[in-house]
Every structure is written in C-alpha cells, then in structure tokens.
Scaffold this active site. Structure first.
Site, PDB file in Angstrom:
ATOM      1  N   LYS A   4     -22.414 -19.630-109.727  1.00 61.95           N
ATOM      2  CA  LYS A   4     -21.021 -20.300-110.031  1.00 61.95           C
ATOM      3  C   LYS A   4     -21.711 -21.912-110.045  1.00 61.95           C
ATOM      4  CE  LYS A   4     -16.719 -19.557-109.568  1.00 61.95           C
ATOM      5  NZ  LYS A   4     -15.870 -18.530-110.209  1.00 61.95           N
TER       6      LYS A   4
ATOM      7  N   GLY B  51      -0.279 -21.733-110.139  1.00 60.57           N
ATOM      8  CA  GLY B  51      -1.276 -22.459-111.043  1.00 60.57           C
ATOM      9  C   GLY B  51      -1.163 -21.564-112.219  1.00 60.57           C
TER      10      GLY B  51
END
Length: 320
Positions: A50, A148
């Site tokens: 990540k 979202g």
C-alpha cells in the site's frame, strides 16, 4: 510492502490528509497487511502493499506529484504495483503510467470501484443466506455508511434488488441523490449506528466498529467495503458475543483487487466476474468453519490467510 512471497505487492495509493506522519505510516502498514491477506484468500498470485501520499493543504501541481510518485514506484523494479484508492483517480494513474508500467486502474484498464461494489453485493447476499436462510434482498433493510464510488454504486444495486435503504454521508448532495433516486431514508453520520436494520454496510474509512459504536449497533450482520473496519482484533469477539455476523473486510471487498489484478494480467471480463461472484462462497465457507470450530470469524479468516502466505513463504525459501 507486507509480503511478496506469492508475487509482487499489489495495492492502491491513498491520497488523503493525515494528522501526522505516524498516522500515515500506521495506515499504510495496516492496509498493506490487509492486501496480503486479501490476495491470499482471493487466490491471486500477488502479495500485499500500500502507498499513502499525505495530501497537502495547498496542492499546486497534482500531475507533477503523481509523476514523481510513479518514478519512485519504478525504482522498485516491479516489487510493488500501485492502483487507485481513497483520494486517487483514474487520471492520477495515467500520470503515474508516464513514469512506470507498474500501475493499474489507468483509463485503459478502468475504475475498480464498481467491481468492489459487486463483490460487497455478493457478500451481503452471503450474510443474508447465513442469517435468514435466504439470499434474497427483497424487503431487507440495509444501512450504508458512506456514499463514495463504492457505496453509491452498491446502493443502486441493492435498490434494484428490492432492498430498503438508510444511508448517510458527510456530503449532503450525495444523500439527497440517494433519497431522490433510490427512495432511501437518510440520517446524520453519527446516527447510522443506531439504525435498526438487517445489514450494516460500512463503506467509508476504517475503525468504525469500536468500543463506542459497537454497543449501539442494531443489525444482524455487518458487510461493507471499508478497510480495517474493526478497531481492534478483540472487537471481532465482541461481535460474536452479540451474535452479529461479521464479513471480514478484506474478503468481502476483494472485488476491486480481483479486477485490478486480473486486468493487469490481461484476463477476460468473464473470468473477472466469475472470480468476484466467488466471494459469496468464500464467505459462506468461512462462516461454516467458524460455526463448526466455535471461533471468531475474523480470526478464522486471519488464520486461513496467514497459512496460505506461510506455505508460499516456505516454498519460496526452499526454491531459493
């Protein structure tokens, strides 16, 4: 990068404000581990990684920033492949791609958010099957936290399947859209935990199931797209004690990773959709194992993922 024993570390780039550097580092470390576990349980030949970029208050040249990030990725020689995450866009991936080939979610490859939503939809069906004996959404009440890219897409799918929705978001316009187009009930963000529903679906940021919110939950199960939903590992046990079924986040939200990884490998859309649909069976198997062994579901998922990675690591070591 958490692990590369099963393949290069694959995971998105998060571009949001952080209070401190330590907050950003902690987020990256937790998310990278989750990506390793996600790829392992999804049967994908990748490890977990990540990236986080601390979003500045005054961003002068986003394109230059993303190109610089792409140069940094390229210096890792393929150990890490980046993709979209919270705060990053397809256009950002296009900028990154000018500097490195180790990137997915470009305009050519597409946005993974709808794939994540399809996986969560399959996971909600698995939860209903386990808790009610039927995976039908008709008449079921789903409370969605966050509208979202994933949450709103999921809301449309649930509405089309006949579910009743209660939604919340920090953006009033998104809630208004859901009320007008999906006949959804709306509530303030702090009220979503008190909604009496079949499924609570966290689709925002992490650590939303915690000591403050858990006693307020009035749902039969939790199934959402947010990463790191449980504030601590002990929270999983507390959910079990309250008889609330929990879909481990890195299992139910793996649709986006499946899309990213398989598009990167140039696999067919049919293969991708088949893999995403398999989230239903993966969760169902985890629930059955947890019930038979009387273990916490999140612990069962962690153990299974860890064993897969350890087996790959052992084979990697022997091959080396």
């Amino acid at each position: 990068m958490h692990s590369t024993v099963r393949g290069p570390a694959l995971g998105g780039c998060r571009f949001i404000p952080y209070g401190t550097d330590d907050d950003a580092i902690t987020d990256a470390i937790r998310l990278a581990k989750g990506m390793s576990y996600k790829a392992a349980l999804a049967g994908l030949p990748f490890g977990g990684g990540k990236a986080v970029i601390i979003r500045p208050g005054n961003l002068k040249d986003r394109h230059a920033l993303m190109r610089s990030f792409g140069h940094a990725i390229d210096s890792l020689s393929g150990q890490y492949i980046t993709a979209m995450d919270s705060g990053t866009l397809v256009d950002d991936m296009d900028d990154i791609a000018t500097q490195t080939s180790y990137v997915s979610c470009t305009q050519h490859m597409g946005d993974p958010s709808p794939a994540t939503a399809r996986g969560v939809f399959a996971g909600i069906r698995a939860n209903l099957q386990y808790t009610t004996g039927s995976d039908s959404l008709k008449g079921r009440h789903i409370a969605i936290q966050g509208l979202g890219h994933v949450g709103l897409n999921l809301a449309y799918r649930l509405h089309q399947a006949g579910a009743h929705l209660t939604v919340t978001d920090i953006d009033d316009n998104k809630m208004l859209q859901a009320r007008q187009q999906l006949n959804a009930a709306i509530c303030r963000p702090e009220e979503i935990y008190d909604v009496n529903c079949d499924v609570f679906s966290p689709c925002g940021l992490g650590a939303v199931i915690n000591a403050d919110t858990l006693p307020r939950l009035r749902c039969n199960s939790i199934a959402g797209s947010a990463n790191n939903q449980l504030e601590t590992p002990e929270t999983g046990l507390q959910l079990k004690q309250r008889n609330i079924l929990y879909a481990p986040d890195y299992v139910i939200n793996a649709g986006g990773l499946m899309f990213v990884a398989m598009r990167y490998q140039q696999q067919s859309d049919v293969a991708i959709e088949s893999k995403i649909a398999g989230i239903f069976d993966t969760l169902s198997d985890l629930y059955m194992e947890a019930r038979q062994s009387n273990q916490v579901i999140s612990d069962v998922a962690d153990q299974r993922a860890s064993e897969i990675i350890q087996q790959a690591d052992s084979g990697h070591f022997q091959a080396a």
